[in-house]
Design an enzyme around this catalytic site. Structure first.
Site, mmCIF file in Angstrom:
data_model
loop_
_atom_site.group_PDB
_atom_site.id
_atom_site.type_symbol
_atom_site.label_atom_id
_atom_site.label_comp_id
_atom_site.label_asym_id
_atom_site.label_seq_id
_atom_site.Cartn_x
_atom_site.Cartn_y
_atom_site.Cartn_z
ATOM 1 N N LYS A 22 8.313 5.248 5.624
ATOM 2 C CA LYS A 22 7.532 5.812 4.502
ATOM 3 C C LYS A 22 6.047 5.830 4.857
ATOM 4 O O LYS A 22 5.341 6.818 4.647
ATOM 5 C CB LYS A 22 7.738 4.980 3.237
ATOM 6 C CG LYS A 22 6.697 5.269 2.154
ATOM 7 C CD LYS A 22 6.857 4.358 0.965
ATOM 8 C CE LYS A 22 6.329 2.973 1.106
ATOM 9 N NZ LYS A 22 4.882 2.832 0.904
ATOM 10 N N ASN A 23 5.541 4.732 5.440
ATOM 11 C CA ASN A 23 4.107 4.610 5.693
ATOM 12 C C ASN A 23 3.624 5.384 6.905
ATOM 13 O O ASN A 23 2.436 5.404 7.199
ATOM 14 C CB ASN A 23 3.716 3.132 5.780
ATOM 15 C CG ASN A 23 3.830 2.472 4.417
ATOM 16 O OD1 ASN A 23 3.961 3.156 3.394
ATOM 17 N ND2 ASN A 23 3.795 1.153 4.392
ATOM 18 N N ARG A 96 -0.820 5.301 -4.678
ATOM 19 C CA ARG A 96 -2.176 5.132 -4.156
ATOM 20 C C ARG A 96 -2.395 5.923 -2.882
ATOM 21 O O ARG A 96 -3.476 6.396 -2.575
ATOM 22 C CB ARG A 96 -2.443 3.668 -3.827
ATOM 23 C CG ARG A 96 -2.173 2.722 -4.937
ATOM 24 C CD ARG A 96 -2.526 1.365 -4.467
ATOM 25 N NE ARG A 96 -3.858 1.390 -3.930
ATOM 26 C CZ ARG A 96 -4.931 1.489 -4.684
ATOM 27 N NH1 ARG A 96 -4.784 1.583 -5.982
ATOM 28 N NH2 ARG A 96 -6.124 1.533 -4.190
ATOM 29 N N CYS A 120 -3.722 -1.858 -8.967
ATOM 30 C CA CYS A 120 -2.373 -1.907 -8.381
ATOM 31 C C CYS A 120 -1.833 -3.307 -8.581
ATOM 32 O O CYS A 120 -2.590 -4.270 -8.603
ATOM 33 C CB CYS A 120 -2.464 -1.564 -6.891
ATOM 34 S SG CYS A 120 -0.964 -1.938 -5.988
ATOM 35 N N ARG A 125 -7.426 -3.154 -4.381
ATOM 36 C CA ARG A 125 -7.239 -2.086 -3.378
ATOM 37 C C ARG A 125 -8.273 -0.968 -3.499
ATOM 38 O O ARG A 125 -7.918 0.196 -3.711
ATOM 39 C CB ARG A 125 -5.829 -1.528 -3.435
ATOM 40 C CG ARG A 125 -4.774 -2.599 -3.223
ATOM 41 C CD ARG A 125 -3.384 -2.039 -3.194
ATOM 42 N NE ARG A 125 -3.099 -1.319 -1.960
ATOM 43 C CZ ARG A 125 -1.926 -0.726 -1.719
ATOM 44 N NH1 ARG A 125 -0.979 -0.750 -2.648
ATOM 45 N NH2 ARG A 125 -1.698 -0.104 -0.597
ATOM 46 N N ILE A 127 -11.098 1.894 -2.232
ATOM 47 C CA ILE A 127 -11.128 2.796 -1.062
ATOM 48 C C ILE A 127 -12.576 3.011 -0.602
ATOM 49 O O ILE A 127 -12.922 4.058 -0.050
ATOM 50 C CB ILE A 127 -10.404 4.129 -1.341
ATOM 51 C CG1 ILE A 127 -10.992 4.847 -2.559
ATOM 52 C CG2 ILE A 127 -8.907 3.932 -1.509
ATOM 53 C CD1 ILE A 127 -10.491 6.290 -2.688
ATOM 54 N N ASP A 128 -13.397 1.987 -0.821
ATOM 55 C CA ASP A 128 -14.830 2.089 -0.457
ATOM 56 C C ASP A 128 -15.021 2.353 1.035
ATOM 57 O O ASP A 128 -15.949 3.053 1.438
ATOM 58 C CB ASP A 128 -15.563 0.794 -0.866
ATOM 59 C CG ASP A 128 -14.913 -0.437 -0.244
ATOM 60 O OD1 ASP A 128 -15.626 -1.316 0.266
ATOM 61 O OD2 ASP A 128 -13.664 -0.513 -0.252
ATOM 62 N N ASP A 315 3.829 -6.762 4.244
ATOM 63 C CA ASP A 315 4.954 -6.068 3.613
ATOM 64 C C ASP A 315 6.285 -6.770 3.846
ATOM 65 O O ASP A 315 7.312 -6.317 3.341
ATOM 66 C CB ASP A 315 5.035 -4.614 4.112
ATOM 67 C CG ASP A 315 3.839 -3.782 3.644
ATOM 68 O OD1 ASP A 315 3.662 -2.672 4.159
ATOM 69 O OD2 ASP A 315 3.081 -4.268 2.785
ATOM 70 N N ARG A 407 11.048 3.611 -4.412
ATOM 71 C CA ARG A 407 9.828 4.215 -3.870
ATOM 72 C C ARG A 407 9.810 4.162 -2.342
ATOM 73 O O ARG A 407 9.207 5.010 -1.698
ATOM 74 C CB ARG A 407 8.589 3.468 -4.373
ATOM 75 C CG ARG A 407 8.293 3.676 -5.846
ATOM 76 C CD ARG A 407 6.909 3.155 -6.168
ATOM 77 N NE ARG A 407 5.920 3.760 -5.269
ATOM 78 C CZ ARG A 407 4.626 3.463 -5.345
ATOM 79 N NH1 ARG A 407 4.213 2.576 -6.232
ATOM 80 N NH2 ARG A 407 3.757 4.027 -4.531
HETATM 81 C C1 EPZ Z 1 -1.182 0.178 3.795
HETATM 82 O O1 EPZ Z 1 -1.893 0.122 2.565
HETATM 83 C C2 EPZ Z 1 0.301 0.276 3.425
HETATM 84 N N1 EPZ Z 1 0.504 1.486 2.644
HETATM 85 C C3 EPZ Z 1 0.694 -0.946 2.602
HETATM 86 O O2 EPZ Z 1 2.099 -0.887 2.367
HETATM 87 C C4 EPZ Z 1 0.422 -2.202 3.409
HETATM 88 O O3 EPZ Z 1 0.667 -3.324 2.620
HETATM 89 C C5 EPZ Z 1 -1.062 -2.221 3.850
HETATM 90 O O4 EPZ Z 1 -1.397 -1.022 4.564
HETATM 91 C C6 EPZ Z 1 -1.362 -3.402 4.768
HETATM 92 O O5 EPZ Z 1 -0.529 -3.411 5.869
HETATM 93 C C7 EPZ Z 1 0.602 2.676 3.305
HETATM 94 O O6 EPZ Z 1 0.489 2.775 4.508
HETATM 95 C C8 EPZ Z 1 0.836 3.886 2.458
HETATM 96 P P1 EPZ Z 1 -5.308 -1.507 3.668
HETATM 97 P P2 EPZ Z 1 -3.490 0.322 2.544
HETATM 98 O O7 EPZ Z 1 -6.310 -0.449 3.384
HETATM 99 O O8 EPZ Z 1 -3.878 1.189 3.644
HETATM 100 C C9 EPZ Z 1 -8.880 -3.825 1.561
HETATM 101 C C10 EPZ Z 1 4.098 -0.955 1.111
HETATM 102 O O9 EPZ Z 1 4.646 -1.944 0.616
HETATM 103 N N2 EPZ Z 1 -9.585 -2.531 1.542
HETATM 104 O O10 EPZ Z 1 -4.962 -1.777 5.069
HETATM 105 O O11 EPZ Z 1 -3.860 0.685 1.182
HETATM 106 C C11 EPZ Z 1 -7.630 -3.830 0.670
HETATM 107 O O12 EPZ Z 1 -7.936 -4.081 -0.658
HETATM 108 C C12 EPZ Z 1 2.572 -0.795 1.010
HETATM 109 O O13 EPZ Z 1 4.685 -0.062 1.737
HETATM 110 C C13 EPZ Z 1 -10.875 -2.475 1.076
HETATM 111 O O14 EPZ Z 1 -11.442 -3.489 0.670
HETATM 112 O O15 EPZ Z 1 -3.976 -1.173 2.846
HETATM 113 C C14 EPZ Z 1 -6.786 -4.919 1.321
HETATM 114 O O16 EPZ Z 1 -7.182 -6.158 0.844
HETATM 115 C C15 EPZ Z 1 1.952 -1.751 0.051
HETATM 116 N N3 EPZ Z 1 -11.515 -1.272 1.061
HETATM 117 C C16 EPZ Z 1 -7.124 -4.766 2.797
HETATM 118 O O17 EPZ Z 1 -8.360 -4.062 2.873
HETATM 119 C C17 EPZ Z 1 -10.917 -0.110 1.524
HETATM 120 O O18 EPZ Z 1 -11.517 0.966 1.490
HETATM 121 C C18 EPZ Z 1 -6.086 -4.005 3.612
HETATM 122 O O19 EPZ Z 1 -5.758 -2.846 2.917
HETATM 123 C C19 EPZ Z 1 -9.597 -0.201 2.006
HETATM 124 C C20 EPZ Z 1 -8.949 -1.416 2.008
#
Ligand code: EPZ
Length: 433
Positions: A22-23, A96, A120, A125, A127-128, A315, A407
């Site tokens: 999926k990811n 998201r 969430c 989470r 997206i800054d 995950d 999902r």
């Molecule tokens: C991806 O989410 C995956 N989703 C998530 O899988 C997975 O848990 C995550 O990576 C970590 O491995 C998809 O690929 C669609 P991150 P993502 O940005 O990209 C912080 C599942 O179960 N952050 O790597 O959204 C954030 O809050 C899902 O399949 C910021 O602060 O995760 C987190 O604490 C759930 N600012 C950390 O970084 C930002 O702009 C890592 O988040 C972006 C992220």
């Protein structure tokens, strides 16, 4: 709302097949925005998030055909004209990962309007880092009534510029979003502190097949030479390492002998090492892993701490916690990636587990025989952990709100039933009031 009814205590035996990731599929589908030509993706999982992505792309004017029958895991996408480059809140609020269209839309059309993803279950989470990186590439981004309004230079008529970006924090979709933007930018980009997940490498492989010039994907440093145009391509999506990891734990927790087929063993780094440390027997093949255990009671307790790839995946944290309830001894589970990813703890304790939480650390005191109960799914991976717990609990467990699991897992109940689990999906078990 569908529910699962699971009768526990059946060892899983036989071969279970892994679907596409999926990811990986989500960013690869978003990448089709970058070209007016046709992109064909193979091994697309039939899960609800893919359907949401299809709706998202179609709402912007793309032609998206999800295959069926023999071609059910093939998707054809053509973003000839994106008449309405807006990611609408009604769609984004359910997923998201919709924020993954931000970079490609600005790069392709110069303009993007994307609903801000709200809160969430597993954490804030933000997206800054996506926004910061796109601004470094010359985009102007404003907030407008819950939407991000983004434009490339010259008010949307110019191209994004290559940039040097060092991510403050490792972010998977942040790396993917900027990678797609940089592929069509003017000049060279250098990204540092990037996510190294196999899903990032998979996306880069598709982009390079579309004519992009990307080097270093899968490492912390990625170089991208922007090109003026990308073309169509055909690409096979990676197998889902998280679905496969869930099945490995299903085999270990039920004391079964399970062959998990259609995976890439190289994607499992820390998970394999941890399961072997606990005493689970794993035989690695070229595209499968056989898991054997004589029941979790004979497994040693071991602590985990979730990290970015290749560390122990967040995950897989919930699924591992379900297994840890069956270890002799105490395991400490530390969640370093998301601030609120213990929603499954309350439900596991309702089934008889003994887990206490302090901040980002959960202490699991095993072995605790699990009892059947009515439990509530809350997020995708928490739901998977409840299915695993139900597979070893005595009696019939009823899992509510299984739409969470749909999902990201393709027909999980059919796959598990195929290897001996007693699990069935029920429509409204108790009927309307
Ligand atoms: C991806 O989410 C995956 N989703 C998530 O899988 C997975 O848990 C995550 O990576 C970590 O491995 C998809 O690929 C669609 P991150 P993502 O940005 O990209 C912080 C599942 O179960 N952050 O790597 O959204 C954030 O809050 C899902 O399949 C910021 O602060 O995760 C987190 O604490 C759930 N600012 C950390 O970084 C930002 O702009 C890592 O988040 C972006 C992220």
């Amino acid at each position: 709302m569908d529910k699962f009814v699971v009768r526990g205590q059946n060892p899983l035996l036989g071969t279970i097949k892994v679907s596409g990731a999926k990811n990986s599929a989500l960013p690869c589908m978003a990448a089709a925005i970058l070209t007016e030509n046709e992109v064909i993706l193979e091994n697309i999982p039939q899960v609800r998030d893919i359907e949401t992505e299809r709706k998202l792309l179609s709402s912007m004017g793309a032609e998206v055909e999800l295959g069926y029958g023999r071609a059910q895991h093939r998707t054809r996408i053509k973003c000839g004209i994106l008449s309405d480059p807006v990611a609408k809140y009604e769609i984004v609020k359910t997923m998201r990962a919709s924020s993954l269209v931000l970079g490609p839309l600005i790069a392709r059309t110069g303009i993007a309007r994307v609903a801000m993803p709200g809160g969430c279950a597993i954490g804030d989470r933000p997206i800054d880092l996506h926004i910061k990186g796109l601004e470094a590439m010359g985009a102007t981004i404003n907030y407008d009534h819950g939407y991000l309004e983004a434009r490339s230079p010259n008010n949307g008529s110019g191209q994004l510029k290559g940039a040097h970006v060092v991510f403050d924090k490792i972010t998977v979709t942040g790396t993917e979003d900027l990678l797609m933007a940089a592929a069509l930018a003017d000049g060279e980009s250098l990204f540092e502190n990037c996510a190294r997940e196999p899903e990032v490498t998979d996306l880069a492989a598709l982009l390079n097949a579309m004519g992009a010039k990307i080097e270093g994907a899968g490492t912390g440093t990625i170089r991208i030479k922007g090109v003026s145009k990308l073309h169509g391509a055909r690409h096979k999506i990676n197998p889902d390492r998280i679905e496969a990891g869930t099945f490995l734990i299903a085999g270990a927790i039920t004391g079964g002998d399970l062959n998990v087929d259609g995976l890439n063993p190289a994607h499992f780094g820390a998970l394999i090492a941890k399961l072997e440390e606990c005493g689970v027997k794993l035989d690695l093949g070229a595209d499968h892993i056989r898991v054997r255990s004589s029941g979790a009671a004979n497994l040693e307790a071991a602590d985990i701490s979730t990290e970015e790839y290749p560390g122990f995946p967040t995950d897989m944290q919930a699924q591992y916690m379900a297994l840890a309830t069956q270890f002799e001894g105490t395991s400490v589970v530390t969640e370093n990636i998301f601030e609120n990813r213990f929603m499954h703890v309350g439900e596991l304790n309702r089934m008889g587990a003994n887990i206490t939480v302090q901040g980002r650390t959960a202490t699991v005191r095993g072995k605790t025989p699990l009892q059947s109960a009515a439990v509530m799914c809350s997020d995708l991976r928490a739901s998977a952990s409840l299915v695993l717990a139900a597979l070893v609990a005595d009696g019939e467990t009823i899992l509510d709100r299984v739409y969470h699991i749909d999902r990201g897992y393709e027909r999980i109940e059919e796959k598990l039933r195929g290897v001996g689990a007693q699990i069935r999906r029920m429509g409204d078990v108790f009927g309307k009031k």
